[in-house]
Design an enzyme around this catalytic site. Sequence first.
Site, PDB file in Angstrom:
ATOM      1  N   LYS A 178       0.858  -1.179   0.000  1.00  0.00           N
ATOM      2  CA  LYS A 178       0.000   0.000   0.000  1.00  0.00           C
ATOM      3  C   LYS A 178       0.896   1.231   0.000  1.00  0.00           C
ATOM      4  O   LYS A 178       1.445   1.639   1.015  1.00  0.00           O
ATOM      5  CB  LYS A 178      -0.936   0.040   1.211  1.00  0.00           C
ATOM      6  CG  LYS A 178      -2.112   0.946   0.897  1.00  0.00           C
ATOM      7  CD  LYS A 178      -2.703   1.680   2.055  1.00  0.00           C
ATOM      8  CE  LYS A 178      -1.950   2.826   2.590  1.00  0.00           C
ATOM      9  NZ  LYS A 178      -1.818   4.006   1.695  1.00  0.00           N
ATOM     10  N   GLU A 254      10.052   1.330  10.497  1.00  0.00           N
ATOM     11  CA  GLU A 254      11.002   2.433  10.322  1.00  0.00           C
ATOM     12  C   GLU A 254      10.192   3.720  10.447  1.00  0.00           C
ATOM     13  O   GLU A 254       9.400   4.048   9.561  1.00  0.00           O
ATOM     14  CB  GLU A 254      11.697   2.321   8.968  1.00  0.00           C
ATOM     15  CG  GLU A 254      12.530   1.042   8.871  1.00  0.00           C
ATOM     16  CD  GLU A 254      13.177   0.781   7.515  1.00  0.00           C
ATOM     17  OE1 GLU A 254      13.965  -0.158   7.434  1.00  0.00           O
ATOM     18  OE2 GLU A 254      12.882   1.515   6.556  1.00  0.00           O
ATOM     19  N   CYS A 288      13.413  11.011   6.529  1.00  0.00           N
ATOM     20  CA  CYS A 288      13.343  10.713   7.960  1.00  0.00           C
ATOM     21  C   CYS A 288      14.676  10.955   8.656  1.00  0.00           C
ATOM     22  O   CYS A 288      14.730  11.169   9.855  1.00  0.00           O
ATOM     23  CB  CYS A 288      12.915   9.272   8.158  1.00  0.00           C
ATOM     24  SG  CYS A 288      14.059   8.122   7.381  1.00  0.00           S
ATOM     25  N   GLU A 390       9.003  16.073  15.421  1.00  0.00           N
ATOM     26  CA  GLU A 390       9.439  15.977  14.031  1.00  0.00           C
ATOM     27  C   GLU A 390       8.620  16.934  13.167  1.00  0.00           C
ATOM     28  O   GLU A 390       7.391  16.905  13.195  1.00  0.00           O
ATOM     29  CB  GLU A 390       9.247  14.541  13.525  1.00  0.00           C
ATOM     30  CG  GLU A 390       9.729  14.349  12.103  1.00  0.00           C
ATOM     31  CD  GLU A 390       9.405  12.961  11.556  1.00  0.00           C
ATOM     32  OE1 GLU A 390       8.234  12.533  11.640  1.00  0.00           O
ATOM     33  OE2 GLU A 390      10.318  12.311  11.021  1.00  0.00           O
TER      34      GLU A 390
HETATM   35  P1  NAD Z   1       2.188   8.122   7.592  1.00  0.00           P
HETATM   36  O1  NAD Z   1       2.469   7.292   8.779  1.00  0.00           O
HETATM   37  O2  NAD Z   1       1.125   9.142   7.677  1.00  0.00           O
HETATM   38  O3  NAD Z   1       1.789   7.207   6.348  1.00  0.00           O
HETATM   39  C1  NAD Z   1       2.619   6.148   5.918  1.00  0.00           C
HETATM   40  C2  NAD Z   1       1.747   5.095   5.265  1.00  0.00           C
HETATM   41  O4  NAD Z   1       0.884   4.521   6.242  1.00  0.00           O
HETATM   42  C3  NAD Z   1       0.843   5.635   4.172  1.00  0.00           C
HETATM   43  O5  NAD Z   1       0.782   4.681   3.142  1.00  0.00           O
HETATM   44  C4  NAD Z   1      -0.485   5.773   4.875  1.00  0.00           C
HETATM   45  O6  NAD Z   1      -1.603   5.738   4.020  1.00  0.00           O
HETATM   46  C5  NAD Z   1      -0.457   4.561   5.791  1.00  0.00           C
HETATM   47  N1  NAD Z   1      -1.311   4.645   6.966  1.00  0.00           N
HETATM   48  C6  NAD Z   1      -1.667   5.749   7.662  1.00  0.00           C
HETATM   49  N2  NAD Z   1      -2.451   5.392   8.724  1.00  0.00           N
HETATM   50  C7  NAD Z   1      -2.571   4.043   8.692  1.00  0.00           C
HETATM   51  C8  NAD Z   1      -3.249   3.081   9.495  1.00  0.00           C
HETATM   52  N3  NAD Z   1      -3.968   3.441  10.577  1.00  0.00           N
HETATM   53  N4  NAD Z   1      -3.164   1.769   9.160  1.00  0.00           N
HETATM   54  C9  NAD Z   1      -2.418   1.389   8.094  1.00  0.00           C
HETATM   55  N5  NAD Z   1      -1.783   2.245   7.271  1.00  0.00           N
HETATM   56  C10 NAD Z   1      -1.842   3.561   7.573  1.00  0.00           C
HETATM   57  O7  NAD Z   1       3.573   8.769   7.164  1.00  0.00           O
HETATM   58  P2  NAD Z   1       3.843   9.800   5.982  1.00  0.00           P
HETATM   59  O8  NAD Z   1       3.288  11.127   6.366  1.00  0.00           O
HETATM   60  O9  NAD Z   1       3.399   9.169   4.702  1.00  0.00           O
HETATM   61  O10 NAD Z   1       5.448   9.846   5.964  1.00  0.00           O
HETATM   62  C11 NAD Z   1       6.212  10.703   6.751  1.00  0.00           C
HETATM   63  C12 NAD Z   1       6.661   9.992   8.015  1.00  0.00           C
HETATM   64  O11 NAD Z   1       7.392   8.818   7.670  1.00  0.00           O
HETATM   65  C13 NAD Z   1       7.625  10.815   8.849  1.00  0.00           C
HETATM   66  O12 NAD Z   1       7.309  10.627  10.202  1.00  0.00           O
HETATM   67  C14 NAD Z   1       8.977  10.195   8.534  1.00  0.00           C
HETATM   68  O13 NAD Z   1       9.965  10.378   9.516  1.00  0.00           O
HETATM   69  C15 NAD Z   1       8.606   8.763   8.406  1.00  0.00           C
HETATM   70  N6  NAD Z   1       9.634   8.036   7.645  1.00  0.00           N
HETATM   71  C16 NAD Z   1      10.486   7.204   8.323  1.00  0.00           C
HETATM   72  C17 NAD Z   1      11.490   6.526   7.628  1.00  0.00           C
HETATM   73  C18 NAD Z   1      12.484   5.616   8.317  1.00  0.00           C
HETATM   74  O14 NAD Z   1      13.210   4.895   7.627  1.00  0.00           O
HETATM   75  N7  NAD Z   1      12.571   5.607   9.640  1.00  0.00           N
HETATM   76  C19 NAD Z   1      11.593   6.675   6.254  1.00  0.00           C
HETATM   77  C20 NAD Z   1      10.713   7.540   5.608  1.00  0.00           C
HETATM   78  C21 NAD Z   1       9.726   8.207   6.323  1.00  0.00           C
HETATM   79  O1  6OD Z   2      18.123   4.365   2.432  1.00  0.00           O
HETATM   80  C1  6OD Z   2      17.310   3.586   2.952  1.00  0.00           C
HETATM   81  O2  6OD Z   2      17.409   2.354   2.834  1.00  0.00           O
HETATM   82  C2  6OD Z   2      16.190   4.105   3.740  1.00  0.00           C
HETATM   83  N1  6OD Z   2      15.378   3.193   4.297  1.00  0.00           N
HETATM   84  C3  6OD Z   2      16.017   5.435   3.871  1.00  0.00           C
HETATM   85  C4  6OD Z   2      15.004   6.059   4.615  1.00  0.00           C
HETATM   86  C5  6OD Z   2      14.827   7.371   4.471  1.00  0.00           C
HETATM   87  C6  6OD Z   2      13.807   8.081   5.172  1.00  0.00           C
HETATM   88  O3  6OD Z   2      13.144   8.962   4.687  1.00  0.00           O
END
Ligand code: NAD
Ligand code: 6OD
Length: 486
Positions: A178, A254, A288, A390
């Site tokens: 998804k 993550e 992130c 964040e």
């Molecule tokens: P989000 O959590 O809002 O959404 C991520 C995904 O989860 C989307 O596909 C969304 O539709 C889905 N989703 C939302 N609520 C859900 C639920 N209740 N059940 C199942 N699926 C659900 O995140 P975002 O706004 O899309 O992305 C930004 C966030 O992602 C930031 O907090 C960022 O730090 C984090 N992020 C972390 C990493 C990492 O590697 N640690 C990498 C990239 C992004």
């Molecule tokens: O480089 C990667 O493998 C990875 N998971 C990056 C995540 C980035 C966050 O936005």
Amino acid sequence: MPGPDLYNMVAGAPLPGRAAFDKINPVDGTLVAKVHEAGPDVVDAAVQAARRALDGHWGRTGVGERVRLLRKVADRIEARFDDLVVAEVADTGKPLPLARELDVARAAMNFRSFADTVAGAGVDSYLMDLAGGGQALNYAVAKPLGVVAVIVPWNLPLLLLTWKVAPALACGNAVVVKPSEETPSSATLLAEIMAEAGIPDGVYNVVHGFGPDSAGEYLTAHPGIDGVTFTGESRTGSAIMRAVAPRVRPVSFELGGKNAAVVFDDCDLEATLDGLTRSVFMNSGQVCLCTERVYVQRGIFDDVVSGLVDRAKGLKLGRPDAEGVTTGPLISQEHRRKVQAYYDLALDEGAEVLVGGGVPDLGPELANGSWIEPTLWTGVTNADRVLREEIFGPTAALVPFDSEEEAVTLANDTDYGLAAAVWTSNLERAHRVAQQMRVGMAWVNTWYLRDLRSPFGGMGLSGIGREGGMHSFHFYTQPTNVCIKL
Ligand code: NAD
Ligand code: 6OD
């Protein structure tokens, strides 16, 4: 270009959803696609298609054949490179060079790297001596987890999707993915690429939609999934844990970050400023791993502040394909409202705005885009919300420190624990400080430099588990130990 209608992809075929929602281009507010939202029936069809694939040919496919297919997927990603770049840029508005050099290049690399990982994976085996004489042989067979739900965000859509799909498939699983509602295009295109590479129907399925009361929730609550791998916000991770708790399914998370950079007065100043510019502003701060807290040793504080402000002023906002553009818009108007609210909060919390702080005027053509100015602050402390929560935008606060011990305390003073960057030319200090960072990834004199075999993940609110190389192998498989009395 992505078509006007984007369908769910189930067992190799497009499936309409219960309704269609608009995917808007954040550059100028134009329509990218009508996206078909999966209801419970489409999610169920996708999970069943994945299960059938596992019970059929895919479940009997050996490691050698899977490795061959994964390498073919990487080749096909390269063959369709420009299509993927166009899809990614239409959804995110990021500059073309970034989409090429980071997102799409990494997608191919993800498939090759995990093909290599499983090709070289051995089995645990132990020969034990028995008390009464004789021996027993133990060996562990790694089996796929099963049907894996892959839920990913919008910031690096294809990179983060393939970072999970590649190891899942390499280990013999079938997936239902998804993508974010904000970035549906590249995941859909990847379904075509999978078919071109010869991945059997049903191994890779895509369901579109939102989280709560939509495809995300239907997928995580579905009794047919065997595990969830998720990248996104920490609070979404909590919701997913609740959804899988009744059936005790494994998760790999993550999540968010509030990452620190620690800059010592013995650093190479120019290299540090270049590194900080990248780590604060890459992808408009929507990574992130981006730095949102910059702790600087007092003796060079003014130099770092003025150098970083100059570089922030040198960033060029504009259309993804315009010459010299470094910085795209935020992903959506909704996300801009969130980031703008933090810009306002910083003022309430007493920040001095060194650069930016508002919405830029880029002319009438881009007036409906989700643009925001790169922004730097001083004058806030770890007690302030802008240094604790964040923001996920092109912004950071600079804070002075005096001693190494104080720097470590400040950097670790967070509920998150994803990444840190340490800038110093003292090798002993580099090791000492990096090892004290309470994070999953500590970079020294660099940032976001990746070896895909190394562990990637976070501590605290930043996640559960690690992926990368054999760490992914362990999540996407489950061992059966065989013990034979000889
Ligand atoms: P989000 O959590 O809002 O959404 C991520 C995904 O989860 C989307 O596909 C969304 O539709 C889905 N989703 C939302 N609520 C859900 C639920 N209740 N059940 C199942 N699926 C659900 O995140 P975002 O706004 O899309 O992305 C930004 C966030 O992602 C930031 O907090 C960022 O730090 C984090 N992020 C972390 C990493 C990492 O590697 N640690 C990498 C990239 C992004
Ligand atoms: O480089 C990667 O493998 C990875 N998971 C990056 C995540 C980035 C966050 O936005």
